[in-house]
Design an enzyme around this catalytic site. Sequence first.
Site, PDB file in Angstrom:
ATOM      1  N   CYS A 137      -2.082  -1.742  -2.752  1.00 49.12           N
ATOM      2  CA  CYS A 137      -1.023  -2.008  -1.770  1.00 49.12           C
ATOM      3  C   CYS A 137      -0.530  -3.433  -2.012  1.00 49.12           C
ATOM      4  CB  CYS A 137      -1.560  -1.842  -0.348  1.00 49.12           C
ATOM      5  SG  CYS A 137      -0.345  -2.284   0.907  1.00 49.12           S
ATOM      6  N   HIS A 165       3.741   6.330  -8.529  1.00 50.27           N
ATOM      7  CA  HIS A 165       5.114   6.181  -8.016  1.00 50.27           C
ATOM      8  C   HIS A 165       6.083   7.022  -8.833  1.00 50.27           C
ATOM      9  CE1 HIS A 165       4.528   2.699  -5.314  1.00 50.27           C
ATOM     10  NE2 HIS A 165       3.476   2.500  -6.093  1.00 50.27           N
ATOM     11  N   GLU A 199       6.614   6.403   1.428  1.00 42.75           N
ATOM     12  CA  GLU A 199       5.240   6.178   0.968  1.00 42.75           C
ATOM     13  C   GLU A 199       4.339   7.394   1.173  1.00 42.75           C
ATOM     14  OE1 GLU A 199       2.966   2.760   1.924  1.00 42.75           O
ATOM     15  OE2 GLU A 199       4.705   1.425   1.873  1.00 42.75           O
ATOM     16  N   CYS A 227       7.733  -1.722   0.400  1.00 43.71           N
ATOM     17  CA  CYS A 227       6.552  -1.281  -0.352  1.00 43.71           C
ATOM     18  C   CYS A 227       6.460  -2.165  -1.584  1.00 43.71           C
ATOM     19  CB  CYS A 227       6.687   0.191  -0.733  1.00 43.71           C
ATOM     20  SG  CYS A 227       5.308   0.786  -1.743  1.00 43.71           S
ATOM     21  N   GLY A 253       5.853  -0.269  -4.721  1.00 38.68           N
ATOM     22  CA  GLY A 253       7.094   0.476  -4.960  1.00 38.68           C
ATOM     23  C   GLY A 253       8.145  -0.420  -5.613  1.00 38.68           C
TER      24      GLY A 253
HETATM   25  N1  LIG Z   1       1.156   4.404   0.500  1.00 37.19           N
HETATM   26  C1  LIG Z   1       0.633   3.830  -0.717  1.00 37.19           C
HETATM   27  C2  LIG Z   1      -0.274   2.658  -0.481  1.00 37.19           C
HETATM   28  C3  LIG Z   1       0.392   1.476   0.178  1.00 37.19           C
HETATM   29  C4  LIG Z   1       1.513   0.832  -0.636  1.00 37.19           C
HETATM   30  C5  LIG Z   1       2.060  -0.377   0.039  1.00 37.19           C
HETATM   31  N2  LIG Z   1       2.659  -0.283   1.278  1.00 37.19           N
HETATM   32  C6  LIG Z   1       2.577  -1.479  -0.862  1.00 37.19           C
HETATM   33  O1  LIG Z   1       3.117  -2.456  -0.320  1.00 37.19           O
HETATM   34  O2  LIG Z   1       2.379  -1.415  -2.065  1.00 37.19           O
HETATM   35  C7  LIG Z   1      -0.108   4.898  -1.531  1.00 37.19           C
HETATM   36  O3  LIG Z   1      -0.508   5.923  -0.965  1.00 37.19           O
HETATM   37  O4  LIG Z   1      -0.282   4.709  -2.732  1.00 37.19           O
END
Ligand SMILES: N[C@@H](CCC[C@H](N)C(=O)O)C(=O)O
Length: 276
Positions: free
Chosen positions: A75, A161, A210, A219, A222
């Site tokens: 994250c 991703h 997400e 994100c 992301g």
């Molecule tokens: N939802 C993501 C994990 C969290 C990502 C995050 N909010 C970021 O800032 O990178 C997953 O399930 O991989």
Amino acid sequence: MLLHFTKMHGLGNDFVVIDLITQRYRLRPKDILLIADRHFGIGCDQVLVVEHPRNPDVDFRYRIYNCDGSEVEQCGNGARCFAKFVLDKKLTGKRKIKVETSSGIIELGVTADKQVRVNMGKPQLKPADIPFQAEATAPSYNLDVDGQSLSLGAVSMGNPHGVLVVNDVATAPVLELGPVLEAHPRFPQKANIGFMQIIDRRNIKLRVFERGVGETLACGTGACAAVVAGQEQGLLDQSVTVTLPGGALLIEWRGQGHPVMMTGPATTVFEGAIQL
Ligand SMILES: N[C@@H](CCC[C@H](N)C(=O)O)C(=O)O
């Protein structure tokens, strides 16, 4: 047990941060769900846990749980909050902090203007490493969704991703396509789905649906994945400002074999305690 926590956010991607170095508690799956619940608990996109490292060469272990209770590998916004948290709480005085995550080691540091700069590690582009089902690595892949063929970049930043290029993030079908692509069978561990609008070679707008959460205000991984996918498709330069609904991040990548660097803010909102 009365567990102390800190509520933080990185550009509106919000976290409950729990220090399990000075507090002794074994978090259960139901605790994560309650902590993350915006109505019956504290509320957040992710729960971040600070633990002693298992590897003696690093400073901390950083564990991440989505609000649906799933433990995830990485994250990016959370990593910046993690750095601010361990420095504010004086859990370390180091200028460069090494942190173990379930997808590897990342390095965090604070810049002169109090932003946090994170070495997010090298992106993975081989389909098997993402994981994504494809015969060979490519800058983009065609994916069938309800009889429609969509072109999508696939990248792992420790977590999976998919990135689509759209004409306008404001009208992109994030809430319609996001859940379908998140659970697409070609992403066997599901994926975070980014919708990227190219403004020019150094500026993009991005919205991310997400995995395990839904659309968030920002994100970090992301943003890194979008810049990697955009560079691989020949659309972006090495240093790119990524504007998300919650604010902007600077993402730098010098190409394959190099780590992605992410720079942005980390904010503390309040402190509290919850009875578990
Ligand atoms: N939802 C993501 C994990 C969290 C990502 C995050 N909010 C970021 O800032 O990178 C997953 O399930 O991989």
